[in-house]
Design an enzyme around this catalytic site. Structure first.
Site, PDB file in Angstrom:
ATOM      1  CE1 TYR A  83      62.677  -1.631 -29.730  1.00 20.38           C
ATOM      2  CE2 TYR A  83      62.316  -0.970 -27.462  1.00 20.38           C
ATOM      3  CZ  TYR A  83      62.001  -0.870 -28.799  1.00 20.38           C
ATOM      4  OH  TYR A  83      61.031   0.007 -29.203  1.00 20.38           O
TER       5      TYR A  83
ATOM      6  CG  HIS B 225      49.338  -3.086 -32.688  1.00 20.27           C
ATOM      7  ND1 HIS B 225      49.599  -3.153 -34.036  1.00 20.27           N
ATOM      8  CD2 HIS B 225      50.495  -2.652 -32.117  1.00 20.27           C
ATOM      9  CE1 HIS B 225      50.849  -2.793 -34.264  1.00 20.27           C
ATOM     10  NE2 HIS B 225      51.408  -2.479 -33.119  1.00 20.27           N
TER      11      HIS B 225
END
Length: 346
Positions: free
Chosen positions: A148, A256
């Site tokens: 981000y 994950h």
């Protein structure tokens, strides 16, 4: 099944080598707007018309279109005026921006972000860490800080994840009957596509998207309508902030991203917050128990290496993580699609 002598090994190796070229043809056709233009036109077009409409060279566009025909992404009709190109059904459904099942955004994320990280796959294998520093010049210590790193990049990632759930969301949410759970928290729910699928499938439920403040802001502005009364938001960092009480927690493609210790830390917090009789739904792409496949999941695990701190796991490995946190009565459902479901109960 034939003997090993029947296999054309050079041909197999060349097919694998051409995988990079194949994907870039598809990505480029998406990026230039080939499939959108053909959909909007409502009729087959010549390569010259497509090139003119998209501001591209006629020679380059003709080669791109022919490659798309070879990949079954376009169809061509030979007429007296020359070759006319049109979308195939797969392109209309999955590669045009306006389709409800469009995969355009995840294609663009792979093309413009993931591919840059994968250029350093050999370094990732040698070092055992993600490659944001080499690919983008940002710190690799905080994967989501890197992911981000700009508002534009965050929006691309969120839109890409939403497109995935537009075709996979219902499969994983219907793997178990979740109707008994009325109060649901979607941890790391991002742009809300999975939450929207959930309230559509289970109309008596409410879903709270728990995510970072800047992610929640974008989700409210760009993806989830205020009229969607069954979806609410909670701003926070689920590793560092408290997790409110709920009946069911959804962790879709969350574990994950992290190593086993981080997963145990998060699941322990979820277990503590979970109401008695409640549960947690893990949505992940499961490896075979011997890790021999599926090949898509093996490739996703390589992507976790170059982009995150995590990996793909087997059903037994996820079950072990859930058990360590206190969850029991663990059920596993393979959907036969890209993502599977694991449900643990408290």
């Amino acid at each position: 099944m034939g003997s090993t002598e029947d296999l054309d090994y050079p041909q197999i190796i060349m097919q694998y080598s051409n995988g990079f070229l194949i994907s870039k043809v598809m990505f480029t056709a998406c990026e230039l707007g080939v499939f959108d233009l053909l959909l909007e036109s409502g009729k087959p077009l010549s390569s010259d018309a497509i090139a003119a409409g998209l501001g591209a060279s006629t020679m380059g566009m003709r080669r791109l279109l022919d490659a798309c025909v070879g990949l079954k992404l376009l169809a061509v009709e030979m007429t007296q005026e020359g070759a006319l190109y049109r979308n195939t059904e797969i392109s209309n459904v999955y590669l045009t921006k306006s389709s409800p099942k469009s995969q355009y955004h995840i294609m663009m994320y792979y093309s413009n972000t993931v591919y840059l990280c994968w250029q350093y796959l050999a370094d990732a294998v040698r070092e055992g860490r993600n490659q944001y520093e080499r690919a983008f010049g940002v710190s690799s210590k905080d994967p989501f800080g890197s992911m981000y790193r700009s508002d534009e990049e965050m929006l691309k990632f969120m839109a890409g994840q939403n497109s995935v759930w537009s075709i996979c969301g219902r499969d994983v949410l219907a793997a178990f009957d979740l109707s008994p759970f009325r109060q649901i928290y979607d941890l790391g729910g991002g742009g809300g596509a999975l939450a929207q699928e959930c309230v559509s499938l289970y109309p008596n439920s409410t879903v709270t998207i728990y995510d970072l403040p800047k992610v929640v802001q974008v989700a409210k502005e760009q993806f989830v309508s205020p009229e969607e009364r069954q979806i609410t938001f909670h701003e926070g960092d689920f590793f560092n902030d408290s997790i409110p009480e709920a009946e069911l927690y959804i962790l879709s493609k969350i574990l994950h991203d992290w190593d086993d210790d981080k997963c145990k830390q998060l699941l322990a917090k979820v277990y503590k917050a979970c109401k008695p009789g409640g549960g947690v739904l893990l949505v992940e792409s499961l490896l075979n128990e011997d890790k021999s496949g599926p090949v898509e999941t093996q490739l996703y695990s390589m992507n976790m290496l170059v982009q995150t701190e995590g990996k793909e796991r087997t059903a037994a490995e996820y079950s072990k993580l859930l058990e360590a946190a206190g969850f029991g009565v663990i059920q596993v459902k393979r959907t036969g699609k890209l993502y599977d479901a694991v449900l643990g109960r408290k």
